[in-house]
Write an enzyme that holds these catalytic residues in place. Structure first.
Site, PDB file in Angstrom:
ATOM      1  N   LYS A  20       0.954  -1.120  -0.327  1.00 29.35           N
ATOM      2  CA  LYS A  20      -0.018  -0.218   0.223  1.00 29.35           C
ATOM      3  C   LYS A  20       0.908   1.249  -0.133  1.00 29.35           C
ATOM      4  O   LYS A  20       0.566   2.295  -0.768  1.00 29.35           O
ATOM      5  CB  LYS A  20      -0.868  -0.184   1.507  1.00 29.35           C
ATOM      6  CG  LYS A  20      -1.456   1.316   1.548  1.00 29.35           C
ATOM      7  CD  LYS A  20      -2.061   1.372   2.980  1.00 29.35           C
ATOM      8  CE  LYS A  20      -2.700   2.698   3.233  1.00 29.35           C
ATOM      9  NZ  LYS A  20      -1.788   3.798   3.827  1.00 29.35           N
ATOM     10  N   ASN A  21       1.780   1.283   1.115  1.00 26.48           N
ATOM     11  CA  ASN A  21       2.674   2.676   1.000  1.00 26.48           C
ATOM     12  C   ASN A  21       3.648   2.532  -0.201  1.00 26.48           C
ATOM     13  O   ASN A  21       4.578   3.541  -0.158  1.00 26.48           O
ATOM     14  CB  ASN A  21       3.558   2.599   2.186  1.00 26.48           C
ATOM     15  CG  ASN A  21       2.374   2.712   3.403  1.00 26.48           C
ATOM     16  OD1 ASN A  21       1.446   3.124   3.369  1.00 26.48           O
ATOM     17  ND2 ASN A  21       2.782   1.921   4.565  1.00 26.48           N
ATOM     18  N   CYS A  60      -6.122   8.860   8.398  1.00 24.33           N
ATOM     19  CA  CYS A  60      -6.541   8.381   9.594  1.00 24.33           C
ATOM     20  C   CYS A  60      -6.065   9.250  10.581  1.00 24.33           C
ATOM     21  O   CYS A  60      -5.360   9.897  10.605  1.00 24.33           O
ATOM     22  CB  CYS A  60      -5.773   7.102  10.104  1.00 24.33           C
ATOM     23  SG  CYS A  60      -6.591   5.603   9.036  1.00 24.33           S
ATOM     24  N   ARG A  77       0.606  15.151  11.846  1.00 27.67           N
ATOM     25  CA  ARG A  77       1.280  14.813  10.499  1.00 27.67           C
ATOM     26  C   ARG A  77       1.238  15.956   9.574  1.00 27.67           C
ATOM     27  O   ARG A  77       0.745  15.930   8.476  1.00 27.67           O
ATOM     28  CB  ARG A  77       0.656  13.657   9.872  1.00 27.67           C
ATOM     29  CG  ARG A  77       0.511  12.416  10.646  1.00 27.67           C
ATOM     30  CD  ARG A  77       0.412  11.307   9.917  1.00 27.67           C
ATOM     31  NE  ARG A  77      -0.987  11.073   9.428  1.00 27.67           N
ATOM     32  CZ  ARG A  77      -1.432   9.943   8.883  1.00 27.67           C
ATOM     33  NH1 ARG A  77      -0.740   9.063   8.266  1.00 27.67           N
ATOM     34  NH2 ARG A  77      -2.843   9.937   8.515  1.00 27.67           N
ATOM     35  N   ASP A 111       3.306   1.130  12.249  1.00 25.15           N
ATOM     36  CA  ASP A 111       2.274   0.563  11.600  1.00 25.15           C
ATOM     37  C   ASP A 111       1.848  -0.764  12.101  1.00 25.15           C
ATOM     38  O   ASP A 111       0.919  -1.263  11.870  1.00 25.15           O
ATOM     39  CB  ASP A 111       2.424   0.648  10.010  1.00 25.15           C
ATOM     40  CG  ASP A 111       2.097   1.845   9.341  1.00 25.15           C
ATOM     41  OD1 ASP A 111       1.651   2.804  10.099  1.00 25.15           O
ATOM     42  OD2 ASP A 111       2.070   1.997   8.242  1.00 25.15           O
ATOM     43  N   ARG A 156      -8.981   0.239   3.909  1.00 23.58           N
ATOM     44  CA  ARG A 156      -8.148   1.207   3.085  1.00 23.58           C
ATOM     45  C   ARG A 156      -6.823   0.504   3.065  1.00 23.58           C
ATOM     46  O   ARG A 156      -5.873   1.095   2.076  1.00 23.58           O
ATOM     47  CB  ARG A 156      -8.202   2.394   4.108  1.00 23.58           C
ATOM     48  CG  ARG A 156      -9.292   3.201   4.211  1.00 23.58           C
ATOM     49  CD  ARG A 156      -9.051   4.598   4.863  1.00 23.58           C
ATOM     50  NE  ARG A 156      -7.897   5.130   4.447  1.00 23.58           N
ATOM     51  CZ  ARG A 156      -6.778   5.625   5.337  1.00 23.58           C
ATOM     52  NH1 ARG A 156      -6.947   5.597   6.521  1.00 23.58           N
ATOM     53  NH2 ARG A 156      -5.895   6.262   4.651  1.00 23.58           N
TER      54      ARG A 156
END
Length: 425
Positions: free
Chosen positions: A22-23, A117, A122, A305, A397
């Protein structure tokens, strides 16, 4: 809205294949805006975040084809709109990554301040400082960031923190800048290296990705390519913890073991058996979990994570464990939900003190964010009775069909529509 219903399950056993990262895929989709040529990306995971990013680049001018076998083809002949609208960017922080490519290719970008999220502030200040160093003029007005530059010019940039997003955004922008750029204190995450390798496949001149100093010599134009993204190390780590927690025996395929070393080390410290092959990892556990202390850090430290998932693991450990979260200030929201299931966790600022218990009980709980949702699913696998994880859309997600993959390993888990009531609002 949907929920995941998880029942106490037998030990997980069998094989499971990890999807593409995903990242990695999100910045790579943004990077395709740097060229007017066709790019084909393989092993793209089926995620809501991928859908959002695809919609975003389509709104900018990209033409996209997606096949059932995980192949994504993107071609952006021209930039039709330099604005990234609020309704898309507010759903996902990674949307801000289109700013670098837009600035580099068209000299203009207008991006809504990002969402995602609710795990911490951030801020995007490191991105903006870097763009300013490259010659962009930045203005913030009405919740949008506007950047303009006739031509980006190479610069020496020092990041106050090795931010993944800032490193990626500046790396993409520097590819088409005039002259050389040096990014110091850069992120060394595997996903940054994957993005750099994709850009190199397009014809970019990049050296040092994977170290804290990345050097980029700008080129006049980039080509298209065919590229396969790396496996998702967080998905792999989640299955590793699931096997340990359920006292299972699971082989996890399509992994890069070096990317999982912090997780592997902690599981071994817990008394779990972990064995590595070239592209797979086997996790087998027949013992009670030993309590361990964890401190999240930028790669190659323990990943933030994975903090929530390991919190679930430590909830059923023998002894007391301490988890320190150094990356995001608000990433213990899963703790209240785990305590509802019978865990004994106390929070003091960025520190969680966990007294291991012998038993968790199923409960109706809420996924407050992506990784918190995964942690609650894992806890539900070993809790007595039934656990209902509400707001499960958070999980989709970032996890490619997590419930389906867990079922192949023997888990009792199903997705159901959530009824409209006060608990689910």
């Amino acid at each position: 809205m949907n929920k995941l219903v998880v029942r106490h399950s037998n030990p997980l056993k069998g094989k499971v294949r990890v999807s593409g990262s995903k990242n990695s895929i999100l910045p790579i989709i943004a990077a395709t805006l740097l060229t007017d040529q066709k790019n084909t990306i393989e092993d793209v995971p089926y995620l809501k975040d991928v859908d959002v990013m695809c919609s975003l680049v389509q709104s900018i001018g990209a033409e996209i084809e997606r096949s059932q076998n995980g192949q994504l083809t993107i071609k952006t002949v021209c930039i039709k709109d330099i604005a990234a609208p609020y309704q898309l960017v507010s759903k996902m922080r990674a949307s801000f990554l289109v700013m670098g490519p837009l600035l580099a290719r068209s000299g203009k970008a207008r991006i809504s301040l990002p969402g995602g999220c609710a795990i911490g502030a951030r801020p995007v200040d490191l991105h903006l400082k870097g763009f300013t160093a490259l010659g962009a003029e930045i203005n913030q007005l009405g919740g949008y960031v506007e950047a303009t530059a006739k031509k980006l010019k190479g610069a020496q940039i020092y990041l106050d923190f090795p931010s993944v997003g800032a490193t990626e955004n500046l790396l993409m922008a520097a590819c088409l800048a005039e002259g050389g750029t040096i990014i110091e204190n850069a992120s060394v995450e595997p996903e940054v290296v994957d993005l750099a390798n994709f850009l190199i496949s397009l014809g970019a001149d990049i050296k040092g990705a994977g170290t804290d100093t990345i050097k980029v010599n700008g080129v006049k134009e980039l080509q298209g390519c065919n590229y396969t993204i790396i496996p998702d190390r967080i998905e792999a780590g989640t299955f590793m913890v699931a096997a340990a927690l359920t006292k299972g025996d699971v082989t996890i395929d399509n992994v890069i073991p070096d990317h999982l070393k912090p997780i592997t080390a902690k599981l071994k410290e817990c008394g779990v058996e972990v064995s590595e092959e070239l592209s797979s990892i086997r996790v087998k556990n027949t013992n009670n979990i030993k309590a361990v202390d964890i401190k999240t850090l930028p790669y190659p430290g323990f990943p933030t994570d994975m903090q929530a998932q390991v919190t679930s693991l430590m909830s059923l450990s023998e002894g007391t464990s301490v988890i320190i979260e150094t990356i995001f200030e608000n990433r213990f929201m899963h703790v209240c939900e785990l305590n509802r299931m019978g865990a004994n966790i106390k929070i003091d600022g960025r520190t969680a003190v966990i007294e291991g218990k012998n038993l968790l009980n199923g409960a109706r709980v809420k996924a407050t964010d992506l990784r918190a949702g995964a942690a609650l699913v894992l806890a539900g696998l070993v809790a007595e009775g039934t656990t209902e994880v509400l707001n499960a859309e958070h999980i989709s997600r970032g996890y490619d069909r997590l419930d389906e993959k867990l079922r192949t390993l023997g888990a009792e888990i199903n997705s159901e529509e959530e009824e409209n009531d006060s608990d689910s609002e």
